[in-house]
Scaffold this motif. Structure first.
Motif, PDB file in Angstrom:
ATOM      1  N   LEU A 241       0.539  -1.333  -0.186  1.00 13.53           N
ATOM      2  CA  LEU A 241      -0.178   0.247   0.045  1.00 13.53           C
ATOM      3  C   LEU A 241       0.743   1.346  -0.571  1.00 13.53           C
ATOM      4  CD1 LEU A 241      -2.566  -1.224   2.861  1.00 13.53           C
ATOM      5  CD2 LEU A 241      -3.362  -0.635  -0.088  1.00 13.53           C
ATOM      6  N   MET A 242       2.141   1.058   0.678  1.00 13.29           N
ATOM      7  CA  MET A 242       2.867   2.024   0.646  1.00 13.29           C
ATOM      8  C   MET A 242       3.505   2.565  -0.553  1.00 13.29           C
ATOM      9  SD  MET A 242       6.670   2.563   3.358  1.00 13.29           S
ATOM     10  CE  MET A 242       5.626   3.003   4.258  1.00 13.29           C
ATOM     11  N   GLY A 243       3.717   1.413  -1.795  1.00 17.60           N
ATOM     12  CA  GLY A 243       4.599   1.637  -2.727  1.00 17.60           C
ATOM     13  C   GLY A 243       3.134   2.079  -3.985  1.00 17.60           C
ATOM     14  N   LEU A 244       2.224   1.871  -3.591  1.00 16.25           N
ATOM     15  CA  LEU A 244       0.790   2.481  -4.528  1.00 16.25           C
ATOM     16  C   LEU A 244       0.385   3.395  -3.768  1.00 16.25           C
ATOM     17  CD1 LEU A 244      -0.638  -1.006  -4.265  1.00 16.25           C
ATOM     18  CD2 LEU A 244       0.053   0.036  -6.742  1.00 16.25           C
ATOM     19  N   ARG A 245       0.715   3.918  -2.838  1.00 16.53           N
ATOM     20  CA  ARG A 245       0.291   4.432  -2.356  1.00 16.53           C
ATOM     21  C   ARG A 245       1.272   6.622  -2.482  1.00 16.53           C
ATOM     22  NH1 ARG A 245      -1.872   3.836   3.932  1.00 16.53           N
ATOM     23  NH2 ARG A 245      -4.086   3.366   3.160  1.00 16.53           N
ATOM     24  N   ILE A 246       2.420   5.698  -3.116  1.00 15.71           N
ATOM     25  CA  ILE A 246       3.275   7.599  -3.513  1.00 15.71           C
ATOM     26  C   ILE A 246       3.786   6.858  -4.840  1.00 15.71           C
ATOM     27  CG2 ILE A 246       6.530   7.379  -3.665  1.00 15.71           C
ATOM     28  CD1 ILE A 246       6.028   6.390  -0.952  1.00 15.71           C
ATOM     29  N   GLY A 247       2.900   5.834  -5.369  1.00 11.67           N
ATOM     30  CA  GLY A 247       2.982   5.628  -7.067  1.00 11.67           C
ATOM     31  C   GLY A 247       2.935   5.150  -7.871  1.00 11.67           C
ATOM     32  N   ALA A 248       3.599   3.899  -7.560  1.00 12.06           N
ATOM     33  CA  ALA A 248       4.408   2.112  -7.724  1.00 12.06           C
ATOM     34  C   ALA A 248       2.612   2.292  -8.403  1.00 12.06           C
ATOM     35  CB  ALA A 248       4.368   1.640  -7.406  1.00 12.06           C
ATOM     36  N   ASP A 249       3.853   1.518  -9.541  1.00  6.75           N
ATOM     37  CA  ASP A 249       2.319   0.874 -10.565  1.00  6.75           C
ATOM     38  C   ASP A 249       1.731  -0.620 -10.724  1.00  6.75           C
ATOM     39  OD1 ASP A 249       1.909   3.352 -12.864  1.00  6.75           O
ATOM     40  OD2 ASP A 249       3.982   3.423 -12.370  1.00  6.75           O
ATOM     41  N   ASP A 250       3.296  -0.884 -10.059  1.00  2.31           N
ATOM     42  CA  ASP A 250       2.648  -2.553  -9.718  1.00  2.31           C
ATOM     43  C   ASP A 250       3.881  -2.720  -8.216  1.00  2.31           C
ATOM     44  OD1 ASP A 250       1.852  -5.002  -9.582  1.00  2.31           O
ATOM     45  OD2 ASP A 250       2.370  -5.390 -12.022  1.00  2.31           O
ATOM     46  N   TYR A 251       3.795  -4.147  -8.076  1.00  4.50           N
ATOM     47  CA  TYR A 251       4.401  -4.151  -6.824  1.00  4.50           C
ATOM     48  C   TYR A 251       4.642  -6.158  -7.283  1.00  4.50           C
ATOM     49  CZ  TYR A 251       6.140  -4.373  -2.858  1.00  4.50           C
ATOM     50  OH  TYR A 251       6.624  -4.034  -0.857  1.00  4.50           O
ATOM     51  N   VAL A 252       6.032  -6.314  -7.235  1.00  4.55           N
ATOM     52  CA  VAL A 252       6.844  -7.852  -7.492  1.00  4.55           C
ATOM     53  C   VAL A 252       7.119  -8.631  -6.576  1.00  4.55           C
ATOM     54  CG1 VAL A 252       7.727  -9.442  -8.708  1.00  4.55           C
ATOM     55  CG2 VAL A 252       6.345  -7.650  -9.777  1.00  4.55           C
ATOM     56  N   VAL A 253       6.812  -9.663  -5.736  1.00 10.73           N
ATOM     57  CA  VAL A 253       7.583  -9.666  -3.854  1.00 10.73           C
ATOM     58  C   VAL A 253       8.345 -10.513  -5.051  1.00 10.73           C
ATOM     59  CG1 VAL A 253       7.320 -10.775  -2.435  1.00 10.73           C
ATOM     60  CG2 VAL A 253       5.796  -9.076  -3.226  1.00 10.73           C
ATOM     61  N   LYS A 254       9.729 -10.959  -3.693  1.00 10.42           N
ATOM     62  CA  LYS A 254      10.947 -11.381  -4.332  1.00 10.42           C
ATOM     63  C   LYS A 254      10.812 -13.225  -3.511  1.00 10.42           C
ATOM     64  CE  LYS A 254      14.429  -8.542  -5.771  1.00 10.42           C
ATOM     65  NZ  LYS A 254      16.080  -7.802  -5.012  1.00 10.42           N
ATOM     66  N   PRO A 255      11.097 -13.799  -3.602  1.00  9.57           N
ATOM     67  CA  PRO A 255      11.749 -14.166  -5.009  1.00  9.57           C
ATOM     68  C   PRO A 255      10.002 -13.885  -6.366  1.00  9.57           C
ATOM     69  CG  PRO A 255      11.472 -16.385  -3.626  1.00  9.57           C
ATOM     70  CD  PRO A 255      10.864 -15.583  -3.005  1.00  9.57           C
ATOM     71  N   PHE A 256      10.786 -13.873  -7.122  1.00 13.72           N
ATOM     72  CA  PHE A 256       9.696 -13.760  -8.398  1.00 13.72           C
ATOM     73  C   PHE A 256       9.987 -15.228  -9.453  1.00 13.72           C
ATOM     74  CE2 PHE A 256      12.572  -9.377  -8.136  1.00 13.72           C
ATOM     75  CZ  PHE A 256      13.704 -10.575  -9.315  1.00 13.72           C
ATOM     76  N   ASN A 257       9.808 -14.894 -10.715  1.00 17.62           N
ATOM     77  CA  ASN A 257       9.749 -15.645 -12.059  1.00 17.62           C
ATOM     78  C   ASN A 257      10.086 -14.221 -12.510  1.00 17.62           C
ATOM     79  OD1 ASN A 257       9.563 -16.513 -14.282  1.00 17.62           O
ATOM     80  ND2 ASN A 257       8.191 -18.100 -14.088  1.00 17.62           N
ATOM     81  N   PRO A 258      11.233 -13.851 -13.109  1.00 13.63           N
ATOM     82  CA  PRO A 258      11.674 -13.305 -14.593  1.00 13.63           C
ATOM     83  C   PRO A 258      11.236 -12.821 -15.229  1.00 13.63           C
ATOM     84  CG  PRO A 258      13.963 -14.432 -13.963  1.00 13.63           C
ATOM     85  CD  PRO A 258      12.525 -15.264 -12.941  1.00 13.63           C
ATOM     86  N   ALA A 259      10.605 -14.198 -15.762  1.00 13.37           N
ATOM     87  CA  ALA A 259       9.477 -13.916 -16.746  1.00 13.37           C
ATOM     88  C   ALA A 259       8.445 -13.252 -16.429  1.00 13.37           C
ATOM     89  CB  ALA A 259       8.858 -15.593 -17.455  1.00 13.37           C
ATOM     90  N   GLU A 260       7.362 -13.274 -15.332  1.00 11.41           N
ATOM     91  CA  GLU A 260       7.145 -12.566 -14.740  1.00 11.41           C
ATOM     92  C   GLU A 260       6.937 -11.414 -14.229  1.00 11.41           C
ATOM     93  OE1 GLU A 260       3.772 -12.134 -11.163  1.00 11.41           O
ATOM     94  OE2 GLU A 260       5.187 -13.505 -10.403  1.00 11.41           O
ATOM     95  N   VAL A 261       7.882 -10.996 -14.302  1.00 11.24           N
ATOM     96  CA  VAL A 261       8.452  -9.659 -14.213  1.00 11.24           C
ATOM     97  C   VAL A 261       8.421  -8.644 -15.560  1.00 11.24           C
ATOM     98  CG1 VAL A 261      10.226  -7.932 -13.587  1.00 11.24           C
ATOM     99  CG2 VAL A 261      10.354  -9.614 -12.027  1.00 11.24           C
ATOM    100  N   VAL A 262       8.926  -9.684 -16.424  1.00 16.13           N
ATOM    101  CA  VAL A 262       8.952  -9.142 -18.011  1.00 16.13           C
ATOM    102  C   VAL A 262       6.937  -9.013 -18.472  1.00 16.13           C
ATOM    103  CG1 VAL A 262       9.416 -10.413 -20.715  1.00 16.13           C
ATOM    104  CG2 VAL A 262      11.030 -10.489 -18.960  1.00 16.13           C
TER     105      VAL A 262
END
Length: 245
Positions: free
Chosen positions: A102-123
């Protein structure tokens, strides 16, 4: 041929410049490789301060921003970015609490990905955010860049030069194509060697004089067609496509 170097793609993310703000080199290298495979370019910032600097100088199309970084953390970087631009930002972090999202989205982030992540998903998320953030008219304009006598089709990966009534397809290497594309985006702007290195050359190339070598080869190919003195070298600074005179 250049067409075989990069699969044709109608996605507006093709040739987009992604700034990877990540202090773990292995993660940054993996993301860069996946982005390159998807037809995007990337630059790497190993800390928050460098991320702010590269955002200002490179004007990337999107930022992949880690939260926990040295010098300046991701929250402060995001705040700085939002003070000066609406560049899309996807947060990358090991913190998976809802309050952090919520903090990231309120500051102005467009999306949020939690580690560990699949690089293909990030793309995939990167492509989705770019599609949402780019108006339809801009998407169409992004396909073809024109500045006489040059025309570059970013989808078919073809660069041409029009000389009189004759149109020539340029036989460029991938790096030469990227350099010409970068210069064509702002023909009268002077790009520093560091900017061109980060935006156009493979991750393994770290010497600014490597840019000079590629520019020299690009210039020779243009001279062979009768296009003289392009790109223009600016002593002690870098290059621009042509003179302002």
């Amino acid at each position: 041929m250049l067409n075989s170097m990069l699969q044709a793609n109608s996605d507006p993310a093709v040739q987009a410049l992604i700034l990877i703000a990540e202090d773990e080199p292995e993660i940054a290298d993996i993301l860069s490789a996946y982005l390159t495979h998807a037809g995007m370019r990337s630059a790497h910032a190993p800390d928050g301060q460098r991320a702010i600097e590269l955002h200002q100088s490179l004007r990337p199309d999107l930022v992949l921003l880690d939260v926990q970084m040295p010098r300046v953390d991701g929250w402060k970087v995001l705040t700085e970015i939002r003070h000066s631009s609406d560049t899309p930002v996807i947060m990358l972090t090991a913190m998976d609490q809802d309050i952090d999202k919520l903090m990231g989205l309120r500051i102005g982030a467009d999306d949020y990905v939690v580690k560990p992540f699949n690089p293909a998903e990030v793309v995939a998320r990167t492509q989705a955010v770019l599609r949402r953030s780019m108006p339809r008219g801009d998407r169409e304009n992004q396909r073809v860049l024109r500045a006489a006598p040059f025309e570059i089709d970013l989808i078919t990966h073809e660069a041409t030069v029009q000389l009189g009534k004759q149109r020539h397809v340029l036989a460029l290497t991938l790096t030469e194509f990227k350099l010409l594309t970068q210069l064509l985006r702002a023909p009268r702007r002077v790009f520093s060697r560091a900017e061109l290195l980060a935006a156009c050359l493979p991750e393994g190339d770290t010497l600014e004089r490597t840019v000079d070598s590629h520019i020299s080869k690009l210039r020779k190919k243009l001279e062979d067609l009768g296009v003289m003195g392009i790109p223009v070298g600016i002593r002690g600074v870098g290059y621009r496509l042509w003179s302002v005179e």
